[in-house]
Design an enzyme around this catalytic site. Structure first.
Site, PDB file in Angstrom:
ATOM      1  N   HIS A 218      10.896  34.868 -10.946  1.00  0.00           N
ATOM      2  CA  HIS A 218      11.225  33.595 -10.309  1.00  0.00           C
ATOM      3  C   HIS A 218      10.347  33.275  -9.114  1.00  0.00           C
ATOM      4  O   HIS A 218       9.999  32.121  -8.887  1.00  0.00           O
ATOM      5  CB  HIS A 218      12.687  33.574  -9.890  1.00  0.00           C
ATOM      6  CG  HIS A 218      13.576  33.273 -11.044  1.00  0.00           C
ATOM      7  ND1 HIS A 218      13.364  32.190 -11.856  1.00  0.00           N
ATOM      8  CD2 HIS A 218      14.639  33.916 -11.538  1.00  0.00           C
ATOM      9  CE1 HIS A 218      14.275  32.172 -12.799  1.00  0.00           C
ATOM     10  NE2 HIS A 218      15.061  33.216 -12.631  1.00  0.00           N
TER      11      HIS A 218
ATOM     12  N   GLU B 279      -0.423  27.686 -36.309  1.00  0.00           N
ATOM     13  CA  GLU B 279      -0.637  28.962 -35.626  1.00  0.00           C
ATOM     14  C   GLU B 279      -0.531  30.162 -36.570  1.00  0.00           C
ATOM     15  O   GLU B 279      -0.459  31.300 -36.129  1.00  0.00           O
ATOM     16  CB  GLU B 279       0.297  29.105 -34.424  1.00  0.00           C
ATOM     17  CG  GLU B 279       1.755  28.836 -34.694  1.00  0.00           C
ATOM     18  CD  GLU B 279       2.623  28.905 -33.431  1.00  0.00           C
ATOM     19  OE1 GLU B 279       2.147  29.351 -32.376  1.00  0.00           O
ATOM     20  OE2 GLU B 279       3.805  28.528 -33.528  1.00  0.00           O
TER      21      GLU B 279
ATOM     22  N   ASP C  21      -1.096  32.615 -31.108  1.00  0.00           N
ATOM     23  CA  ASP C  21      -0.629  33.207 -32.356  1.00  0.00           C
ATOM     24  C   ASP C  21      -1.678  33.156 -33.451  1.00  0.00           C
ATOM     25  O   ASP C  21      -1.829  34.104 -34.207  1.00  0.00           O
ATOM     26  CB  ASP C  21       0.657  32.521 -32.826  1.00  0.00           C
ATOM     27  CG  ASP C  21       1.862  33.067 -32.082  1.00  0.00           C
ATOM     28  OD1 ASP C  21       1.953  34.308 -31.968  1.00  0.00           O
ATOM     29  OD2 ASP C  21       2.672  32.281 -31.595  1.00  0.00           O
TER      30      ASP C  21
ATOM     31  N   CYS D 255      -2.768  23.781 -27.873  1.00  0.00           N
ATOM     32  CA  CYS D 255      -1.924  24.107 -26.725  1.00  0.00           C
ATOM     33  C   CYS D 255      -1.887  25.612 -26.429  1.00  0.00           C
ATOM     34  O   CYS D 255      -1.144  26.053 -25.575  1.00  0.00           O
ATOM     35  CB  CYS D 255      -0.516  23.555 -26.905  1.00  0.00           C
ATOM     36  SG  CYS D 255       0.343  24.275 -28.308  1.00  0.00           S
TER      37      CYS D 255
HETATM   38  C1  PEP Z   1       0.436  29.745 -29.162  1.00  0.00           C
HETATM   39  O1  PEP Z   1       0.827  30.556 -30.002  1.00  0.00           O
HETATM   40  O2  PEP Z   1      -0.775  29.540 -28.904  1.00  0.00           O
HETATM   41  C2  PEP Z   1       1.407  28.957 -28.373  1.00  0.00           C
HETATM   42  C3  PEP Z   1       1.016  27.996 -27.574  1.00  0.00           C
HETATM   43  O3  PEP Z   1       2.725  29.297 -28.476  1.00  0.00           O
HETATM   44  P1  PEP Z   1       3.398  30.571 -27.762  1.00  0.00           P
HETATM   45  O4  PEP Z   1       2.380  31.148 -26.810  1.00  0.00           O
HETATM   46  O5  PEP Z   1       4.609  30.071 -27.106  1.00  0.00           O
HETATM   47  O6  PEP Z   1       3.678  31.463 -28.952  1.00  0.00           O
HETATM   48 MG    MG Z   2       2.858  30.493 -30.693  1.00  0.00          MG
END
Ligand code: PEP
Ligand code: MG
Length: 586
Positions: A199, A440, A464, A511
């Site tokens: 936190h 992913e 991922d 992302c």
């Molecule tokens: C990813 O897998 O790149 C992603 C953005 O999701 P997370 O990191 O939450 O698995």
């Molecule tokens: Mg992911």
């Protein structure tokens, strides 16, 4: 020798909130209180239960009081963390179990609360994900508050904070961390324990206050008033630095502030290349508290809201109302900007939700969309809340870990089911909510052309995609050296995902962490991504690079890069080209 003759020390921890600070140590001793252990007579049990109830009520009242005080004077919303602690105070797993222990084992309330807290923490022990392990600290914060109230001890930091204070503590509960930043006098934080997701780290990042966590025994060895030079980027804490160290540090500080200010100059300008290609730079968030920082760094929207974080700090699933309130807050907070909310990525290496059965291979197990399709009611609660919230802003819904078309159809039909249910009940929902997927898994990448026919947008999750494509467990340090975003397998995969999206005329975003690393910006521009989503602090630098690059030049670099055969060769080449064009801008 230090400048003052005091002992010079240094600590290496985790840089949890970027930035550098110079100030004097303000040491807070929040070490655990001693818990008295007493056996009680049967006649004493009723009054002991009453003591417990009073301490819980008092704790609740204190947290509410902090929330109220912050709400009136502080533009940032830290209330979800405090609210989560309030909920934990009422959680049957804590309260009912403590009552049971007091009555059955005839022990005092302090001891009962500690024993229950220990049991609850054990439930978190086997979760590999760092964020969820950190949540054990929340159980301690809540238990500590109850025990201190039982003992009649002071609970919150009510002291006068001197200006430019570097707060040094073993650990800080969110209430303390929030109260401290609110004074406007805190230059930085150093804690002995904690990780990126503790936190203190979250509050510090949201308030852009430099922080180093996990700094070992800093709080024992730093004395009040020591001069502290704090580097929240490298995770370095210098205590009573020498003249020479201090001069170097001041130079680092000057350079950091200058580059921040420089990057922020373009905050309100569009991310457009020299030859006119527009990309959208948006933010990744886990909590609504991150919104002010996101907007301050020029985010044009939210590209990934990881909603599984709503399951944290609590022992029961969030209700539909709680989901709804969280989404509404984020949508309203972002005005009309697009907000991509990802449905729960529970299971696997993330939170185990209510499952206690361990999987042999969790990363390939019942996770994300698979988990939601196996727990339909839990999924529907979230989908209903999302649809209800959709009238409050510009929502896009995104499904994680889609591995093929059937899963997407299945998830979409659940969404439609919820939409009709709400329609029949006369609940208003947004007319057109785009529904996209995270690409992913290698299978999704390979059938991207088919998925693009049925999804409204793609967002590539490289964390991922790289894990599964290169067969490297993202939690395993031993194979971390193989994590190579510029591996040809990854680049080819990205190429085919983007071209499938373009052929179908749908937008394609990224992302994963790769999106925010300035080294990769040129490559991502060349590949043709429409949107890049990253943490707030990364946006200004990436925008600067976009604005100083031409897409045709970036494409020439990518063409050359893809002629090499090893990830190391590609990376060496790309780094050199980035350096040539942007100098130390990247
Ligand atoms: C990813 O897998 O790149 C992603 C953005 O999701 P997370 O990191 O939450 O698995
Ligand atoms: Mg992911």
């Amino acid at each position: 020798m230090s400048t003052t003759g005091a002992l010079t020390l240094s600590f290496h921890g985790i840089g949890a909130s970027p930035g550098v600070a110079l100030g004097h140590a303000f040491v807070i001793d929040r070490r655990r209180v001693r818990t008295p252990k007493l056996r009680l007579e049967a006649a004493e049990l009723d009054s002991e239960l009453m003591r417990l109830k009073t301490a819980i009520d008092l704790s609740d009242h204190q947290l509410q009081d902090i929330k109220d005080r912050l709400a009136s004077s502080d533009g940032h919303d830290h209330s979800p963390i405090l609210e989560a602690h309030r909920l934990m105070l009422r959680d049957p797993m804590l309260v009912d179990e403590a009552i049971k222990l007091i009555t059955k084992d005839q022990i005092n309330a302090e001891w009962a609360v500690r024993r229950v807290a220990r049991r609850i923490k054990h439930l978190f022990d086997n979760i590999p994900d760092e964020y969820f392990r950190e949540r054990r600290a929340d159980v301690d914060f809540v238990a500590d508050r109850i025990v201190r109230n039982l003992l009649g001890q002071a609970v919150d930091v009510e002291v006068e904070v001197p200006p430019d204070a570097v707060v040094v503590s073993h650990d800080l509960c969110p209430a303390d961390a929030v109260m401290l930043v609110k004074t406007g006098r805190v230059a930085g934080f150093v804690t002995d324990v904690g990780g990126q997701t503790s936190h203190t780290a979250i509050v510090a990042r949201a308030r852009e206050t430099p922080a180093v966590v996990g700094a070992g025994r800093a709080s024992e060895q730093i004395s009040p008033g020591d001069l502290i030079a704090l580097d929240g980027i490298r995770g370095l804490v210098l205590v009573n630095p020498s003249e020479e160290q201090l001069a170097l540090f001041r130079e680092t500080m000057r350079r950091h502030l200058a580059s921040e200010a420089n990057a922020l100059k373009t905050r309100d300008l569009p991310a457009v290349t020299l030859d006119g290609t527009r990309v959208s730079l948006v933010g990744n968030i886990e909590f609504a508290e991150e919104l002010p920082s996101l907007l301050a760094h020029g985010a044009e929207g939210i590209g990934l809201y990881r909603t599984e974080f709503l399951f944290l700090d609590r022992l029961t699933s969030p209700t539909e109302e709680e989901h709804y309130r969280a989404y509404r807050q984020v949508l309203e907070g972002m005005g009309n900007r697009p907000v991509t909310i990802r449905t729960l990525d529970l299971g696997g290496d993330k939170v185990q939700a209510r499952r206690h059965d361990k999987e042999a291979n969790p990363a390939m197990g019942l996770r994300a969309i698979r988990y939601c399709l196996a727990h339909r009611e839990l999924f529907r609660v979230q989908l209903r809340a999302l649809l209800r919230a959709s009238v409050h802003g510009n929502l896009r819904i995104m499904f994680p870990l889609i591995s093929g078309v059937s899963e997407l159809r299945e998830a979409r039909s659940e969404l439609e089911l919820c939409r009709s249910e709400l329609g029949r009940a006369g609940v208003p929902v947004g007319k057109r909510v785009p529904v996209g997927i995270m690409v992913e898994t290698p299978s999704a990448a390979l059938v991207a052309d088919r998925l693009a026919q049925e999804a409204d947008f793609f967002s590539v999750g490289t964390n991922d995609l790289i894990q599964y494509s290169l067969a490297i467990d993202r939690q395993n340090r031993e194979v971390a050296y193989l994590y190579k975003p510029l591996h040809l397998a990854v680049l080819r995969s990205l190429q085919s995902i983007v071209s499938a999206a373009k052929a179908a005329g749908i937008p394609v975003a990224m992302c994963g962490e790769m999106a925010g690393d300035p080294i990769f910006t040129l490559v991502l521009l060349a590949l043709g991504f429409d949107e890049l989503s990253m943490t707030a602090g990364q946006i200004p630098v990436v925008k600067q690079i976009v604005r100083r690059t031409s897409r045709s030049d970036a494409m020439a670099v990518l063409d050359e890069a893809m002629k090499f055969s090893t990830a190391e060769e590609v990376e060496r080449y790309v780094r050199a080209e980035v350096d040539k064009r942007l100098g130390n801008g990247a």
